[in-house]
Design an enzyme around this catalytic site. Structure first.
Site, PDB file in Angstrom:
ATOM      1  CE  LYS A  59     -18.894 -16.813   6.942  1.00 44.54           C
ATOM      2  NZ  LYS A  59     -18.793 -15.935   8.123  1.00 44.54           N
TER       3      LYS A  59
ATOM      4  N   GLY B  81     -12.825  -4.157   0.365  1.00 43.04           N
ATOM      5  CA  GLY B  81     -14.241  -3.781   0.502  1.00 43.04           C
ATOM      6  C   GLY B  81     -14.635  -2.632  -0.405  1.00 43.04           C
TER       7      GLY B  81
ATOM      8  NE  ARG C 109      -4.237  -1.676   1.798  1.00 44.29           N
ATOM      9  CZ  ARG C 109      -5.169  -2.054   2.660  1.00 44.29           C
ATOM     10  NH1 ARG C 109      -4.999  -1.814   3.946  1.00 44.29           N
ATOM     11  NH2 ARG C 109      -6.264  -2.637   2.247  1.00 44.29           N
TER      12      ARG C 109
END
Ligand code: ADP
Ligand code: MG
Length: 398
Positions: free
Chosen positions: A202, A377, A37
């Site tokens: 999931k 996300g 990052r």
């Protein structure tokens, strides 16, 4: 979507506030274990310095919950950045306050000041509770740049709120601009056929993005643990495989949507199955459902072949989520095969997700993708909603 870009700002002798994503993984001893990052923010940082800006970097680390806490200091990031860009990087004792005001005021063109962790103040994550926080940040600079794509899905002080205080002077950094181009423009107007490959454990964490992609793509290719919720929704046996009963209706709705709108939907036709994950156990291939007493841990060879045939004429592919428990070499074949297929087709390939990128890196094929989205996300929310608060608030390129 056209947003102002860093190279459209006048940076000469300006105090430039740049929001970066330095939320890097660290060991218990505070050592940075992966500096990706920090590295990806360097193009924007060096550009601003070359243009003659006095650069003030804003970043957060971890969850100190609005209070100063040495454990979450950005000290290690200042040091690593300094090593990487071979210039001194000053660390401010805080991100607001009289001492920071003086440091910012005295900062000269070509110098770098990293403000201490923004989340030492509650006003960062809850700007409505402390409107003075963002005003104090704004008072330090003349222009604003946001290169922290990974934080753009949060409407925090240093992202959305700060940008609004720089009308006409709030620009996307190079990294942010790239993400807007690939996840925004390319996926909104993809070269067709456009296929989305979705895996991961999931369905609950990805249902929003699955629905959004079901509306945009020509085909959905589903694998990983979430496939078994789709199996169960169709009455196919799943043995002891991972699944989420609360999402059976959502899975059914996706299947019906694809049938009704003639969207190709490929679910695994064969699976790698095991009774337990124990080392000595030999994995088997099961056709159709998962036998009683077994769990599905990877897509099987016939499914890989079906993916390959479908993807062979792709114009654009978006991939998020490993197709099996790839951390275990015995169950990594499906994920590796998909990486290889994407590396060898003549399509725009966009990959997002921490684990997916880790899997790609370990297969050595990262360079063969068109774009790796580092947002986690934020990447998925951007595809789901078509914009993010931190992007929306940037100045338009008029
Ligand atoms: P990403 O970080 O790329 O978005 P996710 O976090 O959604 O991906 O999913 C990654 C996880 O999914 C991995 O830890 C992997 O082991 C798990 N997974 C994939 N397939 C299965 C499966 N069949 N059963 C259980 N877990 C699975
Ligand atoms: Mg993950």
């Amino acid at each position: 979507m056209k947003k102002l870009k860093i190279d459209q700002l006048d940076l000469k002798n300006k105090k430039a506030l740049m929001r970066v994503d330095f939320n890097v993984p660290q060991s218990k001893q505070g050592e940075i274990t992966d500096d990706t990052r920090i590295k990806v923010s360097i193009p924007s940082i060096l550009y601003a310095l070359d243009q003659g800006a006095a650069l003030i970097l804003l970043a957060h680390s971890g969850r100190p919950d609005g209070k100063p806490n040495k454990e979450f200091s950005l000290g290690p990031c200042a040091q690593r950045l300094s090593e990487l860009i071979k210039r001194p990087v000053m660390l401010a004792p805080d991100c607001i306050g009289p001492d920071v005001q003086i440091l910012a005021k005295n900062l000269k063109a070509g110098e770098v000041l990293l403000l201490e962790n923004l989340r030492f103040h509650a006003g960062e994550e809850h700007p409505e509770k402390d409107p003075s926080f963002v005003k104090e940040l704004a008072s330090l600079g003349d222009v604003y740049i946001n290169d922290a794509f990974g934080s753009a899905h949060r409407a925090h002080a240093s992202t959305a709120e700060l940008a609004k205080l720089f009308p006409g002077k709030a620009a996307a950094g190079f990294l942010m601009d790239q993400e807007i181009n690939f996840l925004g423009n390319t996926l909104i107007n993809p070269r067709r056929p456009f296929y989305a490959i979705i895996g991961g454990s999931k369905i609950s964490s990805k249902i929003g993005v699955i629905k959004a992609l079901a509306n945009k793509a020509d085909g959905l290719l589903i694998g990983g643990g979430m496939a078994y919720t789709f199996f169960k929704a169709q009455g196919i046996p799943i043995g002891n495989s991972i699944h989420e009963d609360k999402f059976l209706n959502e899975a059914k709705a996706v299947i019906e949507h694809c049938n009704k709108n003639k969207i190709i939907l490929i679910l695994p036709t064969d699976n790698v199955v095991v009774k337990t994950m124990e080392k000595g156990e030999k994995p088997l291939i099961a056709e159709r459902g998962i036998p009683e007493g077994f769990q599905g841990v990877d897509i099987g060879p016939k499914t890989i072949e079906a993916f390959k045939i479908t993807l062979s004429n792709a114009g654009t592919v978006f991939w998020n989520g490993p197709l099996g428990v790839f951390e275990d070499e015995r169950f990594a074949a499906g994920t590796k095969a998909v990486a290889t297929i994407l590396a060898n087709i003549n399509a725009t390939t966009i990959v997002g997700g921490g684990d997916s990128i880790a899997a790609l890196n370990s297969s050595g094929l990262s360079d063969r993708m068109t774009h790796l989205s580092t947002g986690g996300g934020a990447s998925l929310e951007f595809i789901e909603f078509g914009t993010l608060p931190g992007i929306e608030a940037l100045s338009n390129d008029t």
